[in-house]
Design a protein around this motif. Structure first.
Motif, short mmCIF file in Angstrom:
data_model
loop_
_atom_site.label_atom_id
_atom_site.label_comp_id
_atom_site.label_asym_id
_atom_site.label_seq_id
_atom_site.Cartn_x
_atom_site.Cartn_y
_atom_site.Cartn_z
N SER A 168 -8.04 -21.52 18.03
CA SER A 168 -7.09 -20.89 17.11
C SER A 168 -7.43 -19.42 16.97
N ASN A 169 -6.41 -18.57 17.06
CA ASN A 169 -6.58 -17.14 16.85
C ASN A 169 -6.11 -16.71 15.46
N ALA A 170 -5.86 -17.67 14.60
CA ALA A 170 -5.44 -17.36 13.24
C ALA A 170 -6.62 -16.83 12.43
N ILE A 171 -6.36 -15.91 11.53
CA ILE A 171 -7.40 -15.44 10.62
C ILE A 171 -7.63 -16.49 9.54
N VAL A 172 -8.88 -16.90 9.38
CA VAL A 172 -9.27 -17.85 8.33
C VAL A 172 -10.57 -17.33 7.72
N GLU A 173 -10.98 -17.92 6.59
CA GLU A 173 -12.19 -17.47 5.93
C GLU A 173 -13.02 -18.65 5.45
N SER A 174 -14.27 -18.39 5.12
CA SER A 174 -15.21 -19.47 4.82
C SER A 174 -14.81 -20.30 3.61
N VAL A 175 -14.19 -19.68 2.61
CA VAL A 175 -13.79 -20.46 1.43
C VAL A 175 -12.76 -21.53 1.76
N LYS A 197 -6.05 -27.74 7.54
CA LYS A 197 -5.56 -28.93 8.24
C LYS A 197 -4.32 -28.64 9.09
N PRO A 198 -3.37 -27.82 8.62
CA PRO A 198 -2.24 -27.49 9.50
C PRO A 198 -2.67 -26.84 10.81
N LEU A 199 -3.76 -26.05 10.76
CA LEU A 199 -4.28 -25.43 11.98
C LEU A 199 -5.01 -26.43 12.86
N PRO A 201 -24.26 -24.75 26.00
CA PRO A 201 -23.42 -25.88 26.44
C PRO A 201 -23.07 -26.87 25.34
N ASN A 202 -23.95 -27.08 24.37
CA ASN A 202 -23.70 -28.10 23.35
C ASN A 202 -22.65 -27.64 22.34
N ILE A 203 -22.78 -26.40 21.90
CA ILE A 203 -21.75 -25.87 20.99
C ILE A 203 -20.43 -25.73 21.73
N ASP A 204 -20.49 -25.32 22.99
CA ASP A 204 -19.27 -25.20 23.78
C ASP A 204 -18.58 -26.56 23.95
N SER A 205 -19.37 -27.60 24.13
CA SER A 205 -18.80 -28.95 24.26
C SER A 205 -18.12 -29.38 22.96
N LEU A 206 -18.75 -29.07 21.83
CA LEU A 206 -18.13 -29.37 20.54
C LEU A 206 -16.82 -28.61 20.40
N ASN A 207 -16.82 -27.35 20.81
CA ASN A 207 -15.61 -26.54 20.73
C ASN A 207 -14.50 -27.12 21.61
N ALA A 208 -14.89 -27.64 22.77
CA ALA A 208 -13.92 -28.20 23.71
C ALA A 208 -13.29 -29.49 23.17
N ARG A 209 -13.98 -30.14 22.23
CA ARG A 209 -13.46 -31.39 21.66
C ARG A 209 -12.85 -31.19 20.28
N GLY A 210 -13.06 -30.02 19.70
CA GLY A 210 -12.58 -29.76 18.34
C GLY A 210 -11.65 -28.57 18.29
N ARG A 211 -11.72 -27.84 17.17
CA ARG A 211 -10.90 -26.65 17.01
C ARG A 211 -11.82 -25.48 16.68
N GLY A 212 -11.93 -24.55 17.59
CA GLY A 212 -12.67 -23.33 17.33
C GLY A 212 -11.76 -22.30 16.69
N PHE A 213 -12.31 -21.53 15.77
CA PHE A 213 -11.54 -20.48 15.09
C PHE A 213 -12.11 -19.13 15.53
N ASN A 214 -11.36 -18.47 16.40
CA ASN A 214 -11.83 -17.24 17.02
C ASN A 214 -11.85 -16.07 16.05
N ARG A 215 -11.08 -16.19 14.97
CA ARG A 215 -11.08 -15.11 13.97
C ARG A 215 -11.39 -15.70 12.59
#
Length: 480
Positions: free
Chosen positions: A367-374, A398-400, A49-63
């Motif tokens: 976001s379903n965009a491909i991004v990477e750790s760098v 930042k654009p995402l 629930p806590n990580i999910d709450s953060l995701n609900a308030r922020g931007r999760g990157f699914n890929r």
């Protein structure tokens, strides 16, 4: 008029502090071996629930893809904004090898992300496992202050070892100070204890203390807190395992060993633990049990994430703090007949990334965009208005963050003898001996069917793209 003069006077005397106050703080939470095994990332049987709450308030990157499927080189890429291909043979010692250059006055080494923020007026503090060694030191027990993993990076680099006595002991610690040894290495463990039964409880508590102190300071802070679970061994307080007593977790998709030359391995790290002669690749009951323990460890980590975010809110610093949650790589739970990481398959390379900014719009859109750790290094510079250094190999996200539908870009990852690139449709992997893999993610078989032989034009296009992403000089493999 008087008020205006007073304001000008304060600005002149304390201008630095006023400038600092306008800078956003940065809080990064590292979670070890965390694949996207979270409710908000599609695993609806997980209690997070806590990580999910953060995701609900922020931007999760699914890929989101890491740049290496092992702790050391993956954290190198995240913490430096560079792939680190020049250290590809060093594995978990990547940051220590970089440190040798930092300490050599004849060698020029670009600043790491925390060092960059420190040089730009931030107080930088690390707690727990942020670089590869918890606490960031070398030596036999990882506690030698003369051997630093990241010189010049941190004002404080802390690892509370509690009853485990050393960072090395805590890294693979079992409950109540038990240290993993050749004779004491059960792969699963459950205890009736509290959250401090395992090292993460102490790491989280120290993180809360540091957060409280930093929030009172007159400078912006860059705080990194690194949790160890769900890293092996899967040890956890019973209350977290109880949540999964009657839960059915789906079996692994594509659980067969792939054919041909791939980065498949025999799950050596996993198999080296005491498994009571059980093999989850053959024993489905044991497979389900292990998955429940992994899920329980995720829930245990999630609890600490919640405590950290709640503490941030209590300090009042939440209104001016960017939060990043990052899994250092994925983890196979039987996919491709692998238990562990270290491959260049999707399951080893895909991990959760969540970025939250209290001032962002369109919160909660994945976001379903491909991004990477760098990408995280330049992104945080962009978000805090620090200059983006030209030596980073990532791209600001930042654009995402402004628009979740913005297009992403390809992601590179490597092991010692192979390099891979993930595009929207394909995964292409080049081996040192010239062998290649090509998988089409728009087909049901995805990474179970190597289609390289019948697609030479696509391979050439992807090889060229990979060379351009890795600056050619680092791509030393045969171009057969």
């Amino acid at each position: 008029m008087c008020k205006s003069l007073i304001t000008i006077f304060i600005a002149l005397v304390c201008g630095g502090n006023l400038s600092f106050a306008q800078k956003k703080n940065v809080l990064i939470i590292f979670v070890d071996d965390l694949r996207p095994e979270l409710n908000s990332f599609g695993a609806n049987y997980i209690h997070s629930p806590n990580i999910d709450s953060l995701n609900a308030r922020g931007r999760g990157f699914n890929r989101h893809y890491v740049n290496a499927p092992s702790c050391g080189p993956s954290r190198y890429a995240f913490l430096t904004g560079q792939y680190g291909l020049e250290y590809r043979g060093e594995s978990n010692q990547s940051l220590f090898k970089r440190a040798e250059g930092v300490n050599d006055e004849n060698v020029s080494i670009a600043p790491s992300m925390p060092e960059w923020f420190r040089n730009n007026g931030y107080t930088t503090v690390s707690v727990g496992k942020v670089s590869h060694h918890p606490g960031g030191k070398g030596g036999d027990n990882w506690n030698d202050s003369n051997i630093l993993e990241m010189p010049n990076a941190w004002d404080k680099h802390i690892m509370p070892v509690a009853e485990w006595e050393s960072p090395k002991g805590a890294m693979h610690g079992l409950a109540y100070g038990k240290v993993r040894t050749p004779d004491n290495r059960n792969i699963i463990e459950v205890v009736d204890g509290n959250d401090n039964s395992y090292p993460d409880g102490h790491i989280a508590e120290e993180g809360l203390r540091q957060l409280g102190e930093l929030a009172k300071g007159d400078k912006p802070f860059f705080l990194a807190i690194g949790l160890i679970k769900p890293h092996l061994p899967f040890g956890v307080p019973k209350k977290y395992l109880d949540r999964y007593e009657n839960i059915q977790i789906p079996p692994a998709l594509h659980s067969e060993k792939p054919k041909g030359k791939t980065t498949w391995h025999g799950s050596g790290e996993f198999m080296n633990y005491n498994r009571w002669d059980k093999d989850p690749r053959e024993d489905k009951k044991f497979e389900l049990e292990l998955k429940k323990y992994y899920a329980a460890c995720v829930s245990y980590a999630d609890k600490h994430v919640g405590d950290i975010i709640q503490k941030l809110k209590k300090t009042g610093a939440d209104k001016n703090t960017i939060i990043v949650l990052w899994g250092d790589h994925g983890w196979h739970l039987g996919e491709h007949a692998i238990w562990g990481k270290h491959s260049l398959f999707e399951e080893s390379l895909r991990s959760p990334l969540i970025i939250y900014d209290p001032s962002m719009d369109n919160k909660g859109q994945m976001s379903n965009a491909i991004v990477e750790s760098v990408d995280v290094f330049p992104t945080l510079c962009d978000m805090t208005t620090l200059p983006i250094p030209n030596f980073t190999e990532g791209i600001s996200l930042k654009p995402l963050l402004d628009n979740a539908d913005t297009q992403g870009h390809e992601a590179v990852a490597f092991i010692s003898d192979a390099t891979t690139i993930r595009t929207d449709q394909y995964r292409f992997t080049q081996h040192k001996n010239g062998a290649v893999e090509l998988y089409d993610h728009q087909t049901p078989l995805a990474e179970q069917l190597n289609i390289a032989e019948r697609n030479p034009k696509i391979i050439q296009q992807l090889r060229t793209l990979l060379l351009s992403k890795t600056a050619d000089k680092a791509f030393i493999f045969s171009k057969k």
